[in-house]
Scaffold this active site. Structure first.
Site, PDB file in Angstrom:
ATOM      1  N   ASP A   1       0.861  -1.189   0.000  1.00 59.17           N
ATOM      2  CA  ASP A   1       0.000   0.000   0.000  1.00 59.17           C
ATOM      3  C   ASP A   1       0.891   1.230   0.000  1.00 59.17           C
ATOM      4  O   ASP A   1       1.943   1.248   0.649  1.00 59.17           O
ATOM      5  CB  ASP A   1      -0.904   0.011   1.241  1.00 59.17           C
ATOM      6  CG  ASP A   1      -1.989  -1.056   1.191  1.00 59.17           C
ATOM      7  OD1 ASP A   1      -2.366  -1.480   0.089  1.00 59.17           O
ATOM      8  OD2 ASP A   1      -2.459  -1.450   2.273  1.00 59.17           O
TER       9      ASP A   1
ATOM     10  N   ASP B   1      -7.191  -1.612  -3.893  1.00 62.08           N
ATOM     11  CA  ASP B   1      -8.103  -1.234  -2.815  1.00 62.08           C
ATOM     12  C   ASP B   1      -9.136  -0.221  -3.301  1.00 62.08           C
ATOM     13  O   ASP B   1     -10.324  -0.331  -2.984  1.00 62.08           O
ATOM     14  CB  ASP B   1      -7.338  -0.624  -1.637  1.00 62.08           C
ATOM     15  CG  ASP B   1      -6.350  -1.579  -0.993  1.00 62.08           C
ATOM     16  OD1 ASP B   1      -6.556  -2.799  -1.065  1.00 62.08           O
ATOM     17  OD2 ASP B   1      -5.372  -1.087  -0.410  1.00 62.08           O
TER      18      ASP B   1
END
Length: 165
Positions: free
Chosen positions: A120, A138
């Site tokens: 991320d 995401d």
């Protein structure tokens, strides 16, 4: 509708993996850790490296190898269920939303298999508060779920094409 959803899933998967390659190998974000991008007073957007060993928002995180295998298997099972739903999608919105979720889920499973965690790096913040650091996969999953909910809530009741048995 199947082709529409699968096309979007493939586009998202490629975009997700290319963005992760760029962040990890070109920008070397794991070593650099943080790159400020946008500062608009109280609003900002940065690149910040985080390895997510859990699921959404880091829940169920664990360092044991079996947790990554279990979370990856769960994500693949859900993607399989969504593929069945996609085959039966009754409209373009549903097909695209399911494609977004499937593409994002597979992108994050690839990370779990390659790295033992999900990479991320997108960090949005305002007034000193940082949203959870996320990635392209995401974002696709969240937007796909929002589209599914909106379609279910706001689609006119007579607009669903029913197939005959």
């Amino acid at each position: 509708m199947l082709r529409t959803g699968l096309t979007l899933a493939a586009i998202i998967l490629v975009a997700d993996q290319l963005s992760k390659w760029f962040m990890l190998d070109v920008l070397n974000l794991p070593e650099v850790r943080h790159i400020p991008l946008l500062d608009l007073g109280p609003f900002g957007f940065d690149l910040t490296m985080v390895w997510n060993r859990g699921v959404t928002f880091g829940m169920l995180a664990g360092d044991a190898g079996w947790t990554q295998v279990a979370l990856g298997a769960l994500a693949l099972a859900i993607a399989g269920f969504l593929l069945v739903w996609l085959r039966r999608a009754e409209n373009r919105t549903t097909a695209l939303a399911l494609g977004a979720v499937i593409g994002g889920a597979v992108g994050n499973v690839i990370d779990r298999l390659r790295f033992g965690a999900v990479a991320d790096f997108l960090d949005a913040h305002a007034w000193g508060w940082h949203w959870y650091v996320f990635n392209v996969a995401d974002a696709a999953i969240v937007l796909g779920v929002v589209a599914l909910v909106a379609d279910a809530l706001f689609r006119p009741s007579g607009s669903v094409k029913r197939s005959s048995p």
